[in-house]
Write an enzyme that holds these catalytic residues in place. Structure first.
Site, short mmCIF file in Angstrom:
data_model
loop_
_atom_site.label_atom_id
_atom_site.label_comp_id
_atom_site.label_asym_id
_atom_site.label_seq_id
_atom_site.Cartn_x
_atom_site.Cartn_y
_atom_site.Cartn_z
N ASP A 126 0.82 -1.22 0.00
CA ASP A 126 0.00 0.00 0.00
C ASP A 126 0.86 1.27 0.00
OD1 ASP A 126 -2.50 1.28 0.01
OD2 ASP A 126 -3.32 -0.20 1.40
N TRP A 161 -2.69 3.37 -5.86
CA TRP A 161 -3.92 4.05 -6.30
C TRP A 161 -3.71 4.97 -7.51
CZ3 TRP A 161 -2.64 6.47 -1.20
CH2 TRP A 161 -2.71 5.54 -0.16
N GLY A 162 -2.65 4.71 -8.29
CA GLY A 162 -2.38 5.59 -9.44
C GLY A 162 -1.68 6.89 -9.05
N ASP A 183 -10.03 3.48 -3.79
CA ASP A 183 -10.74 2.27 -3.35
C ASP A 183 -12.16 2.17 -3.91
OD1 ASP A 183 -8.46 2.04 -1.89
OD2 ASP A 183 -9.46 1.78 0.05
C1 GLA Z 1 -6.06 1.08 1.29
C2 GLA Z 1 -6.17 0.11 0.12
C3 GLA Z 1 -7.31 -0.87 0.40
C4 GLA Z 1 -7.06 -1.62 1.71
C5 GLA Z 1 -6.87 -0.63 2.84
C6 GLA Z 1 -6.39 -1.30 4.12
O1 GLA Z 1 -7.18 1.91 1.38
O2 GLA Z 1 -6.37 0.79 -1.08
O3 GLA Z 1 -7.44 -1.79 -0.68
O4 GLA Z 1 -5.92 -2.44 1.57
O5 GLA Z 1 -5.90 0.37 2.51
O6 GLA Z 1 -6.22 -0.40 5.18
#
Ligand code: GLA
Length: 375
Positions: A126, A161-162, A183
């Protein structure tokens, strides 16, 4: 070796978030096998955020929370492997994970070795709490390198996330898939937004590093951590078909222990999974009917010469959609036509006078797998 097709599996986050434990993971894995999902291709069982204690041990290693995973992570891995499944875990390139557990910033090598020692096969990585002064691509390269040196084949699943123009550098890091967007939540608007965000980045997906549109919400029906309004089964069908045609990884996010038959039917659709898993790995391309962002016609050329074609009605009313065979690469002068089957209904279809068309209700789709045959 890691297969170079978009990965498929189940992930704890969308439904369970911090409410995870050994029993949930292993009982869901059993259902993955007994329900036929494994046979359909879902093989990674991924424990997302919230699995660790809030501190590290004396050697600086991450510690599984003993209340959630009383036998530790190797035990989970061994059980999953015995079921013929693969084990995924989660960390983050920042100081903390998104849910504020210890993360891998400046601990990349020791964490990669720890995961390898536990028998981990997949690492979701992440982007939260990354020091502003630290360069995301450098941190991702570091973890990519740590994983390639950890002594185990671990699939690297990037989740930035890009941000920071991920598409420009993710291919240098060793990641096998990259999250291209923020997300997903369990609501129609989210599905629609994530599809539309792909239009500009289609050239950056494909073999080597698949463009991950985020975990599936199919079958959540408003329950669980990202369960908002929920979607209709028609909307879940469109969601799943779009992820398949766009060659996104397929990570189930619902509680499969209680899934209904409509959910299982969507998740195991053989034709759609065959399109998503096509080993030739050609990138999809698309047309926007009349330039309308809400009427994408998505196409993927498959390894055996077939053409996968999807009409997606993202508008809130009915739509008549069409494409010419000329646009699909088959001019009428070729003396060929298209003949195939629709993925959800099983209906046979053919091009007529060089055109394929569909009439769709709001939020509905049709996906065809066509053969190019003599006219
Ligand atoms: C981010 C990621 C999610 C998930 C959460 C966990 O938001 O994009 O897919 O893994 O963290 O905290």
């Amino acid at each position: 070796m890691i297969k170079n097709v978009p990965p498929m599996g189940w992930n704890t986050w969308n439904t369970f978030a911090e409410n995870i434990n050994e029993e949930l993971v292993l009982s869901s894995a059993e259902v993955l096998v007994s329900s036929g999902l494994k046979e359909a291709g879902y093989e990674y069982v991924v424990v997302d955020d919230c699995w660790a204690l809030r501190g590290r041990d004396k050697e600086g290693r991450l510690i599984p929370d003993p209340a959630k995973f009383p036998h530790g992570m190797k035990y989970v891995a061994d059980h999953l492997h015995a079921m013929g499944l693969k084990f995924g875990m989660y960390s983050c390139c920042g100081n903390l994970t998104c849910a504020q557990y210890p993360a891998s910033f400046n601990r990349e090598f020791i964490d990669a070795e720890t995961f390898a020692g536990w028998g981990v096969d997949f690492l979701k990585y992440d982007y939260c709490f990354k020091p502003v002064s630290a360069d995301g691509k450098t941190l991702y390269r570091r973890m990519g390198l740590a994983l390639s040196n950890c002594g185990r084949d671990i699939l690297f699943s990037g989740c930035s996330w890009g941000s920071d123009n991920t598409h420009e550098w993710i291919g240098t890091t060793g990641a096998n898939m990259w999250r291209s967007t923020g997300d997903i939540v369990d609501a129609w608007d989210s599905v629609k937004e994530l599809i539309q965000k792909q239009y500009e980045i289609l050239p950056y997906g494909g073999v080597g590093c698949f463009n991950d549109m985020d975990m599936l919400i199919v079958g959540m029906h408003g329950k669980g951590h990202v369960g908002l309004k929920g979607c209709t089964d028609e909307e879940y069908r469109l969601h799943f078909a779009a992820w398949c045609l766009l060659a996104s990884p397929l990570m189930i996010g619902c509680d499969i222990r209680t899934m209904d038959s409509a959910t299982k039917e969507i998740l195991t659709n053989r034709m759609l999974i065959g399109i998503q898993q096509d080993a030739r790995g050609n990138r999809p391309f698309l047309f926007k009917l009349w330039g309308n962002e809400e009427l994408p016609v998505i196409v993927r050329y498959l390894g055996n010469g077939d053409i996968a074609l999807g009409f997606f009605n993202l508008t809130d009313g009915p739509a008549h959609m069409w494409v010419t065979t000329e646009d699909l690469g088959v001019p009428e002068t070729a003396g060929k036509k298209l003949s195939g089957t629709e993925a959800y209904s099983g209906r046979k279809a053919e091009s007529q006078n060089g055109v394929v068309m569909a009439t769709l209700a709001a939020h509905a789709c049709e996906v065809y797998r066509f053969k190019v045959v003599g006219a």
